[in-house]
Design a protein around this motif. Structure first.
Motif, short mmCIF file in Angstrom:
data_model
loop_
_atom_site.label_atom_id
_atom_site.label_comp_id
_atom_site.label_asym_id
_atom_site.label_seq_id
_atom_site.Cartn_x
_atom_site.Cartn_y
_atom_site.Cartn_z
N LEU A 10 0.73 -0.94 0.13
CA LEU A 10 -0.12 0.20 -0.10
C LEU A 10 0.94 1.30 0.09
O LEU A 10 0.49 2.47 0.33
N GLY A 34 -4.89 -8.92 6.30
CA GLY A 34 -3.86 -7.84 7.24
C GLY A 34 -3.59 -7.30 8.37
O GLY A 34 -4.55 -7.43 9.20
N TYR A 35 -3.03 -6.89 8.77
CA TYR A 35 -2.25 -6.18 10.17
C TYR A 35 -3.33 -5.04 10.37
O TYR A 35 -3.43 -4.30 9.25
N TYR A 38 -3.37 -1.46 8.25
CA TYR A 38 -3.23 -1.59 6.73
C TYR A 38 -4.64 -1.70 6.75
O TYR A 38 -4.78 -0.92 5.07
N ARG A 41 -7.33 1.08 5.73
CA ARG A 41 -6.71 1.89 4.85
C ARG A 41 -7.74 1.80 3.62
O ARG A 41 -7.77 2.23 2.71
N VAL A 78 -2.47 -7.55 2.55
CA VAL A 78 -2.02 -6.22 2.43
C VAL A 78 -0.72 -5.70 3.27
O VAL A 78 -0.92 -6.50 4.29
N SER A 79 0.43 -5.29 2.91
CA SER A 79 1.29 -4.50 3.88
C SER A 79 1.10 -3.58 3.43
O SER A 79 0.84 -2.99 2.65
N SER A 80 2.12 -2.99 4.38
CA SER A 80 2.34 -0.91 4.60
C SER A 80 3.76 -0.99 3.33
O SER A 80 4.23 -2.81 3.46
#
Lengths: 244, 244
Positions: A10, A34-35, A38, A41, A78-80
């Motif tokens: 992301l 995801g975490y 994240y 978002r 999703v990851s940042s």
């Protein structure tokens, strides 16, 4: 199975830095995993299930994604930043090892702007020469290994980027990191603390190694350490392309 | 002066990976400056002057950008990948040193997806643990420094990404790089040669260090070297998050 998994970066925080392929994957997703911060978002919509989980359950998350995809889900993990840099891509491949036929899964990794490069851009060009990226957390590796890598990277005169420099459960390690750097580098070495880059809370601060204190970093900070030639010009910090 | 300079990363090649801020800067530009193949990625339009130059004139290019901005130009210096990774951002700050008031210039660095991360995503997650990024060209640094960094990075068990591994004018250095790696790493170490990633000519090949030959790399190749734990799962290559 006609499900798929996309592991999507992301970017560092600013939504304008999310790439088109990541946006397209999110538009087509049935499930986002995801975490918590994240997943927060991603905008909710009908037909999309958001699966937010706490930190340190990366492998469970990856196994969950594989289950959902096996059932036909269109799953975005999703990851940042970039998913391949201290993020979910490795965890997915680790979980994939338990699958009878890894290549039966439709998987793609969608790159993103990783935090150190957004931080470097905001500061100038401190990573403009050879550099090393080091995760300072010892959750998944012994601290001795971190310290050895710090020393060798300093001896190689790499610029450095530190991810996860400090957390409430690991307050002493960044203190030790600064001690190691002081043993290996001169007191004038430039260090940039880049917090929450590209977000409204962005805060940048460049100090010398002599001035640096552990409290300058937290879990939202990426720390950039220059090499021996890194210098300031105006409000910028950069590492020259040329080295002797 | 109300001119400005943006140093923009165009990403690895796929136009869908160009970020919105970079697109916006190009839309507002009066001048685009850069290496011929990167400027060729920018569509001509009325009111925009394209200044394409050959390789190795980075500092001239940066000085040109400063002149145009001083005259009110909206100047975008384009790099492929990320402008802060072995690209134009450092050259601009070097040129900025010659300005009487560096902070009088309106400058921003716009990050992009750098080649090693696009290559890693295409291959799996070979940079999923601590890693070093090394420019193998000795145009701007002595070869001894490159070799020393290779050895120390291998001793630190960093995964590695090599930019500019080989060119017609430097055919022997990647041969020497493989020799150094063979002295420091085991023969089963995985190496991914990623050529022209995200373009229609993309070619990915993962081999062991024992199998690697210098001809597998050229100037359009990014080379990713795993750490001692890097492994395959199905068609993918990844570096585990955990290390002992």
């Amino acid at each position: 199975m006609n499900g798929w998994i996309r592991v999507a970066g992301l970017g560092p925080g600013d939504e304008s830095l999310v790439t088109d392929p990541v946006r397209a994957a999110l538009d087509q997703a049935t499930d986002v995993i995801g975490y918590i911060p994240y997943v927060a978002r991603v905008a909710p919509r009908p037909g999309l299930t958001l699966h937010a989980s706490d930190n340190r359950v990366e492998l469970d998350r990856a196994a969950h994604a594989l289950r959902l995809a096996r059932e036909g889900g269109h799953v975005v993990i999703v990851s940042s930043g970039d998913p391949g840099v201290f993020a979910m891509a490795s965890a997915l491949f680790e979980a994939l090892e338990a699958e009878p036929d890894p290549d039966a899964h439709d998987i793609a990794i969608l790159p993103g702007i990783t935090a150190m490069l957004a931080a470097a851009a905001a500061a100038g060009a401190p990573l403009g020469h050879d550099f090393a990226a080091i995760n300072l957390s010892d959750n998944l590796k012994p601290w001795d290994m971190v310290e050895r890598r710090l020393r060798l990277a300093a001896q190689a005169d790499f610029a450095m980027a530190f991810y996860n420099p400090r957390s409430k459960s690991r307050p002493h390690q960044f203190t030790r990191t600064l001690e190691v750097l002081r043993e290996e580098c001169g007191p004038d070495r430039l260090i940039t603390f880049a917090r929450a880059v590209t977000t409204p809370e962005q805060a940048l601060r460049t100090v010398t190694l002599a001035e640096a204190t552990p409290e300058m970093a937290d879990m939202r900070t990426v720390v950039l350490v220059g090499n021996s030639a890194t210098r300031r010009v105006g409000r910028w910090v950069y590492t020259p392309r040329r080295a002797e």
